[in-house]
Design a protein around this motif. Structure first.
Motif, PDB file in Angstrom:
ATOM      1  N   ALA A  52      26.084  19.861 -67.258  1.00  0.00           N
ATOM      2  CA  ALA A  52      26.153  21.239 -67.971  1.00  0.00           C
ATOM      3  C   ALA A  52      25.983  21.250 -69.825  1.00  0.00           C
ATOM      4  CB  ALA A  52      26.801  22.469 -67.361  1.00  0.00           C
ATOM      5  N   ILE A  53      27.768  20.428 -69.808  1.00  0.00           N
ATOM      6  CA  ILE A  53      27.562  19.631 -70.982  1.00  0.00           C
ATOM      7  C   ILE A  53      26.682  18.862 -71.475  1.00  0.00           C
ATOM      8  CG2 ILE A  53      29.279  18.352 -72.506  1.00  0.00           C
ATOM      9  CD1 ILE A  53      31.809  19.447 -70.782  1.00  0.00           C
ATOM     10  N   VAL A  54      26.199  17.521 -71.006  1.00  0.00           N
ATOM     11  CA  VAL A  54      25.049  16.647 -71.650  1.00  0.00           C
ATOM     12  C   VAL A  54      24.030  17.359 -71.160  1.00  0.00           C
ATOM     13  CG1 VAL A  54      23.817  14.338 -70.669  1.00  0.00           C
ATOM     14  CG2 VAL A  54      26.186  14.980 -70.307  1.00  0.00           C
ATOM     15  N   ASN A 114      24.177  15.183 -82.281  1.00  0.00           N
ATOM     16  CA  ASN A 114      24.096  14.048 -82.819  1.00  0.00           C
ATOM     17  C   ASN A 114      25.536  13.787 -82.198  1.00  0.00           C
ATOM     18  OD1 ASN A 114      22.587  15.303 -84.878  1.00  0.00           O
ATOM     19  ND2 ASN A 114      21.448  13.729 -84.064  1.00  0.00           N
ATOM     20  N   LEU A 115      26.405  14.271 -82.029  1.00  0.00           N
ATOM     21  CA  LEU A 115      27.298  13.914 -81.367  1.00  0.00           C
ATOM     22  C   LEU A 115      28.278  14.978 -80.948  1.00  0.00           C
ATOM     23  CD1 LEU A 115      30.725  12.427 -81.900  1.00  0.00           C
ATOM     24  CD2 LEU A 115      30.627  14.340 -83.949  1.00  0.00           C
ATOM     25  N   ILE A 116      28.897  14.838 -79.076  1.00  0.00           N
ATOM     26  CA  ILE A 116      30.029  16.108 -78.501  1.00  0.00           C
ATOM     27  C   ILE A 116      31.307  15.413 -78.924  1.00  0.00           C
ATOM     28  CG2 ILE A 116      30.565  16.474 -76.367  1.00  0.00           C
ATOM     29  CD1 ILE A 116      27.714  15.242 -75.645  1.00  0.00           C
ATOM     30  N   VAL A 117      31.368  16.390 -78.946  1.00  0.00           N
ATOM     31  CA  VAL A 117      33.581  16.794 -78.967  1.00  0.00           C
ATOM     32  C   VAL A 117      33.827  17.105 -78.355  1.00  0.00           C
ATOM     33  CG1 VAL A 117      35.098  17.248 -80.782  1.00  0.00           C
ATOM     34  CG2 VAL A 117      33.429  16.972 -81.944  1.00  0.00           C
ATOM     35  N   VAL A 177      31.024  11.456 -71.260  1.00  0.00           N
ATOM     36  CA  VAL A 177      30.953  10.002 -71.365  1.00  0.00           C
ATOM     37  C   VAL A 177      30.251   8.814 -70.736  1.00  0.00           C
ATOM     38  CG1 VAL A 177      32.087   7.763 -72.644  1.00  0.00           C
ATOM     39  CG2 VAL A 177      32.906   9.820 -72.847  1.00  0.00           C
ATOM     40  N   ASP A 178      29.830   8.945 -69.524  1.00  0.00           N
ATOM     41  CA  ASP A 178      29.610   8.060 -68.425  1.00  0.00           C
ATOM     42  C   ASP A 178      28.195   8.405 -68.270  1.00  0.00           C
ATOM     43  OD1 ASP A 178      28.746   5.680 -66.341  1.00  0.00           O
ATOM     44  OD2 ASP A 178      28.822   7.644 -65.193  1.00  0.00           O
ATOM     45  N   ARG A 179      27.517   9.595 -68.534  1.00  0.00           N
ATOM     46  CA  ARG A 179      25.938  10.103 -68.645  1.00  0.00           C
ATOM     47  C   ARG A 179      25.717  10.358 -69.907  1.00  0.00           C
ATOM     48  NH1 ARG A 179      27.824  15.287 -63.924  1.00  0.00           N
ATOM     49  NH2 ARG A 179      29.567  13.822 -62.504  1.00  0.00           N
ATOM     50  N   THR A 180      26.116   9.804 -70.905  1.00  0.00           N
ATOM     51  CA  THR A 180      25.252  10.447 -71.580  1.00  0.00           C
ATOM     52  C   THR A 180      25.404   9.101 -72.706  1.00  0.00           C
ATOM     53  OG1 THR A 180      24.578  11.886 -74.035  1.00  0.00           O
ATOM     54  CG2 THR A 180      27.082  11.217 -73.223  1.00  0.00           C
ATOM     55  N   ARG A 181      24.057   9.530 -73.675  1.00  0.00           N
ATOM     56  CA  ARG A 181      23.708   8.941 -74.844  1.00  0.00           C
ATOM     57  C   ARG A 181      23.688   9.072 -75.962  1.00  0.00           C
ATOM     58  NH1 ARG A 181      20.580   3.758 -74.488  1.00  0.00           N
ATOM     59  NH2 ARG A 181      19.921   3.653 -71.526  1.00  0.00           N
TER      60      ARG A 181
END
Length: 164
Positions: free
Chosen positions: A105-107, A116-119, A140-144
């Protein structure tokens, strides 16, 4: 630049708002999101009853019950971050999504928003085996999209101790 702050209530509001404030420019957008896992079994039980604690009027639809649950819980979890940002003069858009897999859901939300940035926060110690299954590690593993993981407060430190 669009910064998406993903929180489940454990993210330390002050340090996150300070960080966003340190990179803030007038052209930035900030969204504070929470992915809520709706207890569908509980909703099934409510639908089986004639009485509904969610409203004083006629029973509401399942979709409306899910939306009310997501909105109320999301607002409660995101409020500390939203307040800390507001105190620093940073307007943020709250976004609450229904997600049985919070990392997905976050990704998906960050990608849909063009972030441009996820915190996000870390509730587990980074180098313990259990941290590799954490929601933060999964994102971290699922997004660029670049992702900043902010550790929670250390239990062995006094929050008032500045280290001076």
């Amino acid at each position: 630049m669009h910064v998406v702050i993903a929180t489940a209530g454990a993210l330390p509001p002050g340090p996150v708002a300070d960080f966003v404030g340190s990179i803030w420019q007038d052209t930035f957008r900030v969204s504070v999101m929470t992915a809520i896992q709706v207890p569908r079994g509980f909703l099934d039980d409510l639908e089986a009853d004639d009485w509904s604690p969610l409203t004083d009027e006629e029973p509401i639809s399942r979709d409306d019950a899910v939306a009310a649950y997501v909105g109320e819980r999301g607002a409660r979890l995101a409020e500390p971050i939203l307040a800390a940002l507001d105190a620093r003069g940073i307007a943020a858009q709250p976004i609450f999504v229904d997600g049985s897999d919070p990392a997905d859901a976050i990704v998906a939300t960050a990608e849909r928003l063009g972030a441009n940035l996820i915190v996000m926060g870390a509730t587990k110690k980074l180098f313990e085996e259990s941290s590799w299954t954490s929601i933060s590690a999964q994102v971290v593993d699922r997004t660029r999209i670049p992702t900043l993981v902010v550790p929670g407060a250390r239990a062995d430190l006094d929050p008032d101790d500045t280290g001076d």
